[in-house]
Design a protein around this motif. Structure first.
Motif, PDB file in Angstrom:
ATOM      1  N   CYS A  18      48.407  42.733  39.124  1.00  0.00           N
ATOM      2  CA  CYS A  18      47.334  43.196  40.013  1.00  0.00           C
ATOM      3  C   CYS A  18      47.433  44.700  40.218  1.00  0.00           C
ATOM      4  CB  CYS A  18      47.430  42.456  41.352  1.00  0.00           C
ATOM      5  SG  CYS A  18      46.215  42.981  42.577  1.00  0.00           S
ATOM      6  N   LEU A  19      48.654  45.196  40.414  1.00  0.00           N
ATOM      7  CA  LEU A  19      48.880  46.628  40.592  1.00  0.00           C
ATOM      8  C   LEU A  19      48.441  47.407  39.364  1.00  0.00           C
ATOM      9  CD1 LEU A  19      50.297  49.049  42.073  1.00  0.00           C
ATOM     10  CD2 LEU A  19      52.314  48.451  40.733  1.00  0.00           C
ATOM     11  N   GLN A  20      48.904  46.996  38.189  1.00  0.00           N
ATOM     12  CA  GLN A  20      48.582  47.746  36.968  1.00  0.00           C
ATOM     13  C   GLN A  20      47.095  47.693  36.648  1.00  0.00           C
ATOM     14  OE1 GLN A  20      51.322  47.904  33.785  1.00  0.00           O
ATOM     15  NE2 GLN A  20      49.775  47.774  32.186  1.00  0.00           N
ATOM     16  N   ALA A  21      46.468  46.555  36.877  1.00  0.00           N
ATOM     17  CA  ALA A  21      45.036  46.449  36.612  1.00  0.00           C
ATOM     18  C   ALA A  21      44.233  47.333  37.557  1.00  0.00           C
ATOM     19  CB  ALA A  21      44.582  44.999  36.748  1.00  0.00           C
ATOM     20  N   SER A  22      44.842  47.711  38.689  1.00  0.00           N
ATOM     21  CA  SER A  22      44.151  48.561  39.659  1.00  0.00           C
ATOM     22  C   SER A  22      44.339  50.045  39.374  1.00  0.00           C
ATOM     23  CB  SER A  22      44.654  48.255  41.077  1.00  0.00           C
ATOM     24  OG  SER A  22      44.346  46.937  41.452  1.00  0.00           O
ATOM     25  N   TYR A 202      45.079  39.935  37.201  1.00  0.00           N
ATOM     26  CA  TYR A 202      43.871  40.688  36.838  1.00  0.00           C
ATOM     27  C   TYR A 202      42.691  40.280  37.711  1.00  0.00           C
ATOM     28  CZ  TYR A 202      39.742  42.155  34.298  1.00  0.00           C
ATOM     29  OH  TYR A 202      38.530  42.708  33.979  1.00  0.00           O
ATOM     30  N   VAL A 203      42.533  38.976  37.915  1.00  0.00           N
ATOM     31  CA  VAL A 203      41.438  38.490  38.760  1.00  0.00           C
ATOM     32  C   VAL A 203      41.590  39.020  40.183  1.00  0.00           C
ATOM     33  CG1 VAL A 203      40.398  36.437  39.790  1.00  0.00           C
ATOM     34  CG2 VAL A 203      41.060  36.424  37.378  1.00  0.00           C
ATOM     35  N   LEU A 204      42.802  38.994  40.706  1.00  0.00           N
ATOM     36  CA  LEU A 204      43.044  39.492  42.062  1.00  0.00           C
ATOM     37  C   LEU A 204      42.717  40.975  42.180  1.00  0.00           C
ATOM     38  CD1 LEU A 204      46.404  37.719  42.999  1.00  0.00           C
ATOM     39  CD2 LEU A 204      44.125  37.235  43.915  1.00  0.00           C
ATOM     40  N   SER A 205      42.987  41.732  41.116  1.00  0.00           N
ATOM     41  CA  SER A 205      42.748  43.173  41.172  1.00  0.00           C
ATOM     42  C   SER A 205      41.275  43.496  41.375  1.00  0.00           C
ATOM     43  CB  SER A 205      43.253  43.843  39.888  1.00  0.00           C
ATOM     44  OG  SER A 205      42.395  43.572  38.787  1.00  0.00           O
ATOM     45  N   ARG A 206      40.399  42.649  40.875  1.00  0.00           N
ATOM     46  CA  ARG A 206      38.958  42.908  41.026  1.00  0.00           C
ATOM     47  C   ARG A 206      38.538  42.830  42.491  1.00  0.00           C
ATOM     48  NH1 ARG A 206      39.016  45.511  36.962  1.00  0.00           N
ATOM     49  NH2 ARG A 206      36.747  45.636  36.985  1.00  0.00           N
ATOM     50  N   ARG A 210      38.450  46.535  46.051  1.00  0.00           N
ATOM     51  CA  ARG A 210      37.380  46.760  47.020  1.00  0.00           C
ATOM     52  C   ARG A 210      37.913  47.139  48.399  1.00  0.00           C
ATOM     53  NH1 ARG A 210      33.785  41.268  45.822  1.00  0.00           N
ATOM     54  NH2 ARG A 210      33.554  41.567  43.555  1.00  0.00           N
ATOM     55  N   PHE A 211      39.162  46.807  48.667  1.00  0.00           N
ATOM     56  CA  PHE A 211      39.693  46.982  50.016  1.00  0.00           C
ATOM     57  C   PHE A 211      40.862  47.958  50.100  1.00  0.00           C
ATOM     58  CE2 PHE A 211      38.037  42.630  49.613  1.00  0.00           C
ATOM     59  CZ  PHE A 211      37.048  42.655  50.587  1.00  0.00           C
ATOM     60  N   LEU A 212      41.617  48.103  49.015  1.00  0.00           N
ATOM     61  CA  LEU A 212      42.778  48.977  49.029  1.00  0.00           C
ATOM     62  C   LEU A 212      42.579  50.113  48.037  1.00  0.00           C
ATOM     63  CD1 LEU A 212      45.677  46.340  49.070  1.00  0.00           C
ATOM     64  CD2 LEU A 212      44.733  47.610  51.007  1.00  0.00           C
ATOM     65  N   ASP A 213      42.863  51.342  48.489  1.00  0.00           N
ATOM     66  CA  ASP A 213      42.730  52.467  47.571  1.00  0.00           C
ATOM     67  C   ASP A 213      43.955  52.558  46.662  1.00  0.00           C
ATOM     68  OD1 ASP A 213      44.765  54.439  48.747  1.00  0.00           O
ATOM     69  OD2 ASP A 213      43.531  53.969  50.481  1.00  0.00           O
ATOM     70  N   ALA A 214      43.761  53.172  45.501  1.00  0.00           N
ATOM     71  CA  ALA A 214      44.816  53.233  44.492  1.00  0.00           C
ATOM     72  C   ALA A 214      46.035  54.014  44.982  1.00  0.00           C
ATOM     73  CB  ALA A 214      44.265  53.876  43.215  1.00  0.00           C
TER      74      ALA A 214
END
Length: 238
Positions: A18-22, A202-206, A210-214
């Protein structure tokens, strides 16, 4: 591997994916120290395969934003670096690899904290690609060199370019590691069982995007990666 061990590894792979996909990198920095403590035999083979699956998803999603020229020059350096990394895997004992992995994580953390930002010129890209190939093949952590070079890019370009580079790099690493025995039946079977983890990440990253900035995710990764590396060093020296 026990059920508890599997759940721990699957959980950390999901979060790190999730982190890397973000933000474009960080999966191995976050996951490798934990995986190395639970089951050292999964480093680097299983982690490289899981990262390859994730980068495939991100590359397809961000394909319009990939810097093809920069990726090409980085891959020029990746090939010799990958060969050197495979030789390290064959030469170093598991303890040596674990300590090297921890050192790579801590080095990446220090450079990131000090904000060193080399420019993505041709020589820099080739050098970073070589370092990424060596470290990525030997320890599964090839992100820091490329993140330093490309960190000034916009988020979609950063994610797409790094994912395209790591996708091809993962394939090169798997092919190069196969003759060393690092891609044996245990590694391949475990990789198959863990495959849902990067997909879920990956799904979670989508949704997370929307809520957490990189920036917050990036600093969270740095903190967790530092803790994981320190714990791994402690476990090897105990």
């Amino acid at each position: 591997m026990t059920l508890t061990g599997y759940l721990i590894i699957a959980g950390v792979l999901t979060l790190s994916a999730c982190l890397q996909a973000s933000i474009g990198f960080g999966m191995a920095m976050l996951a490798a120290p934990v995986v190395a403590v639970v089951d050292p035999s999964l480093v680097p083979g299983t982690l490289i395969i899981q990262a390859g699956l994730l980068t495939l998803f991100v590359t397809v999603a961000e394909r319009r934003h990939i810097d093809l020229r920069g990726t090409g020059w980085a891959l020029v350096g990746r090939v010799p670096g990958t060969v050197a990394g495979a030789l390290l895997v064959a030469a170093l004992p598991p303890r040596g690899l674990a300590l090297m992995l921890s050192g790579v994580v801590l080095l990446g953390v220090v450079l990131t904290c000090f904000g060193w930002t080399p420019r993505p010129h041709r020589p820099t890209l080739v050098l970073a690609g070589s370092a990424s190939g060596l470290l990525g093949t030997a320890t599964s952590i090839g992100g820091p060199p490329m993140a330093l070079v490309w960190q000034g890019k916009d988020a979609p370009v950063l994610r797409g370019t790094m994912s395209g580079f790591f996708l091809i790099g993962s394939v090169l690493s798997v092919v190069t590691l196969a003759p060393t025995g690092a891609m044996g039946p245990h590694t391949l079977l475990t990789s198959l069982l863990l495959a849902p983890a990067p997909a879920l990440g990956y799904v979670l990253s989508r949704y997370v995007n929307r809520f957490l900035d990189a920036r917050r995710l990036r600093w969270a990764a740095i903190g967790v990666s530092t803790l994981g590396a320190v714990l791994l060093i402690g476990a090897q020296l105990a």
